[in-house]
Design a protein around this motif. Sequence first.
Motif, PDB file in Angstrom:
ATOM      1  N   TYR A   1      -2.271 -34.613  50.616  1.00  0.00           N
ATOM      2  CA  TYR A   1      -2.586 -33.245  51.295  1.00  0.00           C
ATOM      3  C   TYR A   1      -1.285 -32.365  51.280  1.00  0.00           C
ATOM      4  N   ARG A   2      -0.174 -33.074  51.690  1.00  0.00           N
ATOM      5  CA  ARG A   2       1.224 -32.266  51.861  1.00  0.00           C
ATOM      6  C   ARG A   2       1.543 -31.688  50.726  1.00  0.00           C
ATOM      7  N   ASN A   3       1.367 -32.472  49.568  1.00  0.00           N
ATOM      8  CA  ASN A   3       1.784 -31.792  48.345  1.00  0.00           C
ATOM      9  C   ASN A   3       0.680 -30.379  47.988  1.00  0.00           C
ATOM     10  N   ILE A   4      -0.444 -30.593  48.349  1.00  0.00           N
ATOM     11  CA  ILE A   4      -1.135 -29.285  48.298  1.00  0.00           C
ATOM     12  C   ILE A   4      -0.679 -28.142  49.126  1.00  0.00           C
ATOM     13  N   TYR A   5      -0.287 -28.649  50.361  1.00  0.00           N
ATOM     14  CA  TYR A   5      -0.198 -27.474  51.386  1.00  0.00           C
ATOM     15  C   TYR A   5       1.567 -27.047  51.049  1.00  0.00           C
ATOM     16  N   SER A   6       2.321 -27.748  50.585  1.00  0.00           N
ATOM     17  CA  SER A   6       3.559 -27.336  49.820  1.00  0.00           C
ATOM     18  C   SER A   6       3.341 -26.146  48.931  1.00  0.00           C
ATOM     19  N   GLN A   7       2.107 -26.085  48.045  1.00  0.00           N
ATOM     20  CA  GLN A   7       2.010 -25.244  47.028  1.00  0.00           C
ATOM     21  C   GLN A   7       1.563 -23.734  47.929  1.00  0.00           C
ATOM     22  N   GLY A   8       1.526 -23.821  49.087  1.00  0.00           N
ATOM     23  CA  GLY A   8       1.264 -22.471  49.892  1.00  0.00           C
ATOM     24  C   GLY A   8      -0.311 -22.137  50.053  1.00  0.00           C
ATOM     25  N   VAL A   9      -1.150 -23.455  49.774  1.00  0.00           N
ATOM     26  CA  VAL A   9      -2.727 -23.429  49.832  1.00  0.00           C
ATOM     27  C   VAL A   9      -2.729 -23.216  51.655  1.00  0.00           C
ATOM     28  N   ASP A  10      -3.440 -22.123  52.089  1.00  0.00           N
ATOM     29  CA  ASP A  10      -3.859 -22.077  53.305  1.00  0.00           C
ATOM     30  C   ASP A  10      -4.763 -23.245  53.986  1.00  0.00           C
ATOM     31  N   PRO A  11      -4.717 -23.962  55.051  1.00  0.00           N
ATOM     32  CA  PRO A  11      -5.551 -24.840  55.582  1.00  0.00           C
ATOM     33  C   PRO A  11      -7.103 -24.395  55.502  1.00  0.00           C
ATOM     34  N   LYS A  12      -7.398 -23.350  55.680  1.00  0.00           N
ATOM     35  CA  LYS A  12      -8.665 -23.056  55.834  1.00  0.00           C
ATOM     36  C   LYS A  12      -9.317 -22.978  54.235  1.00  0.00           C
ATOM     37  N   VAL A  13      -8.479 -22.748  53.456  1.00  0.00           N
ATOM     38  CA  VAL A  13      -9.056 -22.559  51.761  1.00  0.00           C
ATOM     39  C   VAL A  13      -8.939 -24.239  51.502  1.00  0.00           C
ATOM     40  N   PHE A  14      -8.125 -25.207  51.961  1.00  0.00           N
ATOM     41  CA  PHE A  14      -8.043 -26.612  51.765  1.00  0.00           C
ATOM     42  C   PHE A  14      -9.425 -27.113  52.223  1.00  0.00           C
ATOM     43  N   LEU A  15      -9.897 -26.973  53.355  1.00  0.00           N
ATOM     44  CA  LEU A  15     -11.089 -27.511  54.098  1.00  0.00           C
ATOM     45  C   LEU A  15     -12.224 -26.853  53.335  1.00  0.00           C
ATOM     46  N   ASN A  16     -12.190 -25.759  53.173  1.00  0.00           N
ATOM     47  CA  ASN A  16     -13.359 -25.063  52.435  1.00  0.00           C
ATOM     48  C   ASN A  16     -13.598 -25.995  50.976  1.00  0.00           C
ATOM     49  N   ASN A  17     -12.572 -26.351  50.411  1.00  0.00           N
ATOM     50  CA  ASN A  17     -12.731 -26.883  48.996  1.00  0.00           C
ATOM     51  C   ASN A  17     -12.819 -28.187  49.410  1.00  0.00           C
ATOM     52  N   PHE A  18     -12.588 -28.849  50.348  1.00  0.00           N
ATOM     53  CA  PHE A  18     -12.591 -30.323  50.572  1.00  0.00           C
ATOM     54  C   PHE A  18     -14.049 -30.337  50.936  1.00  0.00           C
ATOM     55  N   ILE A  19     -14.710 -29.546  51.779  1.00  0.00           N
ATOM     56  CA  ILE A  19     -16.344 -29.678  52.086  1.00  0.00           C
ATOM     57  C   ILE A  19     -17.136 -29.594  50.880  1.00  0.00           C
ATOM     58  N   GLU A  20     -16.617 -28.729  49.949  1.00  0.00           N
ATOM     59  CA  GLU A  20     -17.346 -28.481  48.808  1.00  0.00           C
ATOM     60  C   GLU A  20     -17.356 -29.782  47.925  1.00  0.00           C
TER      61      GLU A  20
ATOM     62  N   ILE B   1      -9.277 -25.656  64.134  1.00  0.00           N
ATOM     63  CA  ILE B   1      -7.907 -25.236  63.593  1.00  0.00           C
ATOM     64  C   ILE B   1      -7.538 -23.776  64.250  1.00  0.00           C
ATOM     65  N   ASN B   2      -8.570 -23.129  64.759  1.00  0.00           N
ATOM     66  CA  ASN B   2      -8.406 -21.561  64.993  1.00  0.00           C
ATOM     67  C   ASN B   2      -7.691 -21.516  66.417  1.00  0.00           C
ATOM     68  N   ILE B   3      -7.713 -22.609  67.194  1.00  0.00           N
ATOM     69  CA  ILE B   3      -7.046 -22.613  68.678  1.00  0.00           C
ATOM     70  C   ILE B   3      -5.971 -23.464  68.364  1.00  0.00           C
ATOM     71  N   VAL B   4      -5.289 -23.937  67.262  1.00  0.00           N
ATOM     72  CA  VAL B   4      -4.186 -24.730  67.138  1.00  0.00           C
ATOM     73  C   VAL B   4      -3.043 -23.951  66.428  1.00  0.00           C
ATOM     74  N   PHE B   5      -1.962 -23.746  67.124  1.00  0.00           N
ATOM     75  CA  PHE B   5      -0.781 -23.017  66.504  1.00  0.00           C
ATOM     76  C   PHE B   5      -0.458 -23.541  65.122  1.00  0.00           C
ATOM     77  N   ASP B   6      -0.081 -24.716  65.135  1.00  0.00           N
ATOM     78  CA  ASP B   6       0.334 -25.217  63.767  1.00  0.00           C
ATOM     79  C   ASP B   6      -1.250 -25.936  62.975  1.00  0.00           C
ATOM     80  N   GLN B   7      -1.873 -25.062  62.130  1.00  0.00           N
ATOM     81  CA  GLN B   7      -3.186 -25.468  61.596  1.00  0.00           C
ATOM     82  C   GLN B   7      -2.971 -26.803  60.414  1.00  0.00           C
ATOM     83  N   ASN B   8      -1.713 -26.810  60.197  1.00  0.00           N
ATOM     84  CA  ASN B   8      -1.115 -27.700  59.139  1.00  0.00           C
ATOM     85  C   ASN B   8      -1.425 -29.208  59.737  1.00  0.00           C
TER      86      ASN B   8
END
Length: 548
Positions: free
Chosen positions: A275-294, A348-355
């Motif tokens: 996950y940290r490797n994906i996040y380091s590529q600049g992927v937004d957490p919401k985009v990650f979650l949408n793809n995860f549930i897909e 994640i909408n109520i958390v400051f650091d979504q990551n």
Amino acid sequence: MTNNSKVLALKYRPQVFDDLIGQEIIVDTLKKSISFNKIPNAFLFTGIRGIGKTTIARVLAKSLNCSKGQNFSCNNDCCNNGVEISESRNIDVLEIDAASRTGVDDVRELIEFSRYGPTSSKYKIFIIDEVHMLSKQAFNALLKTLEEPPNYLKFIFATTEVNKIPITVLSRCQRFDLSRIKSQDMLQFLIKVSGKERILANTEVLKLISKISEGSVRDALSLLDRISLSRLDSNEKEFTLEDAQKIFGYFDKSILIDLIESIFNGDEKKSLDIYRNIYSQGVDPKVFLNNFIEIIYYIKNFENLRNIDSSINLNEDSINKLENLFKKVDPKTLIMFWQFSIEIMDEINIVFDQNLSVEMFLIRLLYLNGMIDEQTENRKPVNQPFSKDQTKDNKENIKNSIVNQLKSSTQKKKENKFEQDQNLNDLNINSFADLVEICTVKKEAELKYELENNVNLVSFKKGYIEISFNNNLKKEFVKTLSSKLYDWTKERWILTLSQKKGQDTLKKNRAIKKEMDFEKLKKSEIYDTIKKSFSDAELIDIKSEKNE
């Protein structure tokens, strides 16, 4: 502005019906309407952004007002009317943005203008974009003219939110629902445009653009524009899929399959590293979650899907991994993962650091999977954490354990009060508070809302309730409550609507009590002590331990 300097979305905007893609049925209907002179008073085009609502409105206006008669190919080089409409300067075709002209005065001005016939065209046409943003008064002012306009007057509406338009307006329009552009049609269109613009992008890149655009032509062309702009100085080099993924902040979904495998294998370090490797590529957490549930969805429904490789752009190895997970993982586990994934989307909408929130979400899935494993008779190998050949008893144990984990203590208390006795006839409702509480237990959310927010209690006795109410109370409330009371108690209850003011609503009482608790706590010694130690501390909320 020269044609070459335009952004692609404007440069390739359709000018005639034949240029439109993916809307063949609607185009055919419009052509027949014009050919047989069965033209409605008002057209309504609705659908998602970027699929051609306003474009079709302009093309339709040109076809209706072409100087050469019925012409479905009226373009800039056809007649003067076509040129003027394309450039938004035709005096008989008025295009209005309802987002900036929402008031009743704007509509009155429009109606006044409609009294005069067309100057040089057959019809006077009003194109109103985002029509749902007109005010209620503006819609009402438009109704009469919309229903019985002069023969020379036509309305064309476009909107992305048709549900916000009053039904009285909808009933006066001929509605056309524009569909999303199919992936294959979008791909062929992008291949054509990239060839004309000499954009060296392979098919995989264009497939990715087609997927990200979600059926919107404007979005697809904007993404293609972004690619072309990134290589203005070195256009001879072909774009690869990896290049496009970096530009769009997109990532290969096959990585998610490895992530899900590591979760089922209980490997926390590998899961977080992926996950940290994906996040380091600049992927937004919401985009990650949408793809995860897909991916979770595709694993769960693998057996029922056709051509899955073409629909999610995965290679053969990744498809095999999906199939392997489908065979090994129990569907109940996948459904539970899906539920947790949907819940985190709100969290994640109520958390400051979504990551950090996403990382904790992945850890929760790891522990959830571990809890499921511990319920089985024998610990399974790590590559088979939850197989389909479990016994029926084990599955029931797992199901009950998960349900018990998710139930709150508040729900348990309410169930204990009303459901210890399995005989529903023995339920006793002795107070208004009991009535509200049983609505919670019976999952009558709407009834509970009305009781708490719109009902003022005057008096309560066994079998008799007297209430007053505010203007927000639904008409069927009394009938619904009477029916539910009889179902719950097997007794007839008398409900009386009183002229007396009655007590404040439960919602207001709670607000008053909370305000009093705030004031009481602010005067306490512990609050003074905290303020002395932390001068910038503020009291935000109060929670009672018994409610947790």
